[in-house]
Design a protein around this motif. Structure first.
Motif, PDB file in Angstrom:
ATOM      1  N   ASN A   1       2.480   5.195   9.079  1.00 11.83           N
ATOM      2  CA  ASN A   1       1.288   5.714   8.399  1.00 11.83           C
ATOM      3  C   ASN A   1       0.064   5.741   9.299  1.00 11.83           C
TER       4      ASN A   1
ATOM      5  N   ARG B   1      -1.160   3.211  10.976  1.00 12.08           N
ATOM      6  CA  ARG B   1      -1.999   2.024  10.844  1.00 12.08           C
ATOM      7  C   ARG B   1      -1.761   1.037  11.983  1.00 12.08           C
TER       8      ARG B   1
ATOM      9  N   GLY C   1      -5.019   4.746   9.927  1.00 13.31           N
ATOM     10  CA  GLY C   1      -4.629   5.437   8.696  1.00 13.31           C
ATOM     11  C   GLY C   1      -5.068   6.896   8.688  1.00 13.31           C
ATOM     12  N   ARG C   2      -5.106   7.426   7.468  1.00 14.47           N
ATOM     13  CA  ARG C   2      -5.363   8.867   7.303  1.00 14.47           C
ATOM     14  C   ARG C   2      -6.180   9.080   6.054  1.00 14.47           C
ATOM     15  N   TYR C   3      -7.481   8.823   6.130  1.00 17.15           N
ATOM     16  CA  TYR C   3      -8.347   8.964   4.964  1.00 17.15           C
ATOM     17  C   TYR C   3      -8.971  10.351   4.967  1.00 17.15           C
TER      18      TYR C   3
ATOM     19  N   HIS D   1      -4.754   9.646  11.790  1.00 18.04           N
ATOM     20  CA  HIS D   1      -3.477   9.658  12.484  1.00 18.04           C
ATOM     21  C   HIS D   1      -2.949  11.095  12.518  1.00 18.04           C
TER      22      HIS D   1
ATOM     23  N   ASN E   1     -10.466   7.519   9.471  1.00 14.79           N
ATOM     24  CA  ASN E   1      -9.771   6.259   9.738  1.00 14.79           C
ATOM     25  C   ASN E   1     -10.627   5.054   9.390  1.00 14.79           C
TER      26      ASN E   1
END
Ligand SMILES: *Cc1c(COP(=O)(O)O)cnc(C)c1O
Length: 413
Positions: free
Chosen positions: A13, A15, A21-23, A208, A295
């Protein structure tokens, strides 16, 4: 063996522990997943690596030398009785004068492989914009660079360079009209023009797979440095040191040493007028975790969680966040993060110019004082590699200003 731990991060993911991450908005997921897949394919394809190697050798000018900074070493020994040997990794000798082109070369060759002909980027000081515009010109691609209106005024020579290279510079007027606002507009453009557009991010930040991908493209710095120091000294260094804006040149130097636990990894943030003054760019030293640019990482923010503008004499370190892998290496105690002020950078810029005949960029000028501290601490027999990630020609007007000298911009070049 060693390699393993290194390659488990980030996880699937994206992280790095609690960071990364991927916000992003739902609409951005398709292009991000397309990019992730294309990058995984390219990484496994020897012809992609061969093409990248060709350009890194013949266009960028790699490998960059590993240089023994003998006079700085002798200066430290004279002052403190003993000094570790200081080496510079000379990435300032690359085409366009810094490490940024390593990453742009990689990303734009990936764009070409994906059939994308339109490149977008965001830039603060203009260095990433210039590197992107350079490679876009070479590969015959359209290039649009988002830049805060405030930064456009502050960075006129780089705006002109980008235009000379055929790029379009788009002014961003929202927010404080600086880097973080330009990043938002670039992301918005990407969502709107997914089909033919590739978003080239300039540091180890973003959703990511960017932090890992940019790190991988910059890892050539550490891979070369390790082979070079083994050849010169027959052993690993005791420490590697690099300045940190978003953290790409530092991650590039650190990556191949992460599993060599005897090697200290030291990142130097910009303390501006001092971390306590509030006017600084030290996201790890003076910030706290939050979400920006897709991120989770350490960020400069006010009491209400609003991102605040960074301050540094060096425009390239003026980023309000830090790559998520650094946040992780910091939290697990693998890397150390320290800082240097504007005044320290200015003083060590001059010292390096006079002793080594090298005008460092103001960014790596921040790494020099902490390298000298370390050289004193380790003493004779110690071995340090510092990343000289950019050259200082771009900074001579800022430096003249800070030293109270008046020179005309008209004489540049
Ligand atoms: C852009 C820049 C930096 C800061 O970016 P990182 O991603 O932290 O490397 C540092 N040094 C130079 C010379 C730069 O141009």
């Amino acid at each position: 063996m060693g390699k393993q731990a290194n390659q488990t991060f980030p996880d699937a993911n994206g992280r790095f522990g609690d960071f990364g991450g991927r916000y992003v908005a739902e609409t951005l997921m398709p292009p991000i997943l397309e990019l992730e897949k294309a990058y995984e394919d390219a990484k496994a394809d020897p012809s992609f690596q061969a093409e990248l190697d060709y350009y890194l050798t013949h266009y960028v000018g790699r490998p960059s030398p590993l240089y023994y900074a003998q006079r700085l070493t002798e200066h430290t020994a004279k002052q403190h009785g003993s000094s570790a040997k200081i080496y510079f990794k000379r990435d300032e000798l690359n085409h366009t004068g810094a490490h940024k082109i390593n990453n742009c070369m990689g990303q734009l060759l990936l764009a070409k492989r994906m059939g994308k002909k339109r490149i977008i980027a965001e830039t603060g000081a203009g260095q990433h914009g210039v590197a992107t515009a350079t490679v876009a010109a070479r590969l015959g691609m359209e290039c649009i660079v988002y830049m805060g209106a405030t930064d456009i005024v502050r960075q006129k020579p780089n705006v002109f360079r980008m235009r000379l290279l055929g790029a379009e510079v788009r002014a961003v007027h929202s927010g404080t009209a600086t880097l973080k606002d330009a990043m938002n507009d670039a992301l918005r453009d990407w969502v709107t023009n997914v089909g033919d557009t590739f978003y080239c991010i300039g540091t180890v930040a973003g959703p990511h797979p960017y932090p890992a991908m940019v790190r991988d493209f910059q890892a050539i710095i550490g891979v070369e440095a390790k082979a070079q120091i083994m050849e010169r000294e027959g052993r690993l260094p005791d420490a590697v040191v690099a300045c940190i804006g978003g953290g790409s040149n530092a991650m590039g130097l650190f990556h191949d040493f992460v599993d060599d636990t005897s090697v200290r990894l030291i990142g130097v943030e910009a303390a501006g007028r001092g971390v306590d003054s509030g006017l600084h760019a030290a996201s790890l030293t003076g910030g706290r975790p939050g979400i920006l640019h897709g991120n989770r990482t350490y960020l400069l923010q006010d009491a209400h969680g609003q991102i605040t503008d960074a301050h540094s004499i060096s425009a390239g370190l003026d980023y309000p966040g830090i790559g998520p892998e650094h946040a992780y290496l910091h939290d697990i105690g693998r890397a150390e993060y320290v800082s240097a002020t504007d005044d320290e950078a200015l003083e060590h810029f001059q010292l390096c110019a006079r002793l080594e005949g090298i005008l460092p960029a103001l960014e790596p000028s921040h790494a020099i004082p902490r390298t000298l501290d370390l050289a004193k601490e380790l003493g004779q027999g110690g071995l340090i590699i510092m990343n000289m990630c950019g050259r200082g020609d771009k900074d001579v007007f800022t430096i003249a200003d800070a030293l109270g000298e008046h020179i005309s911009e008209g004489t540049e070049g």
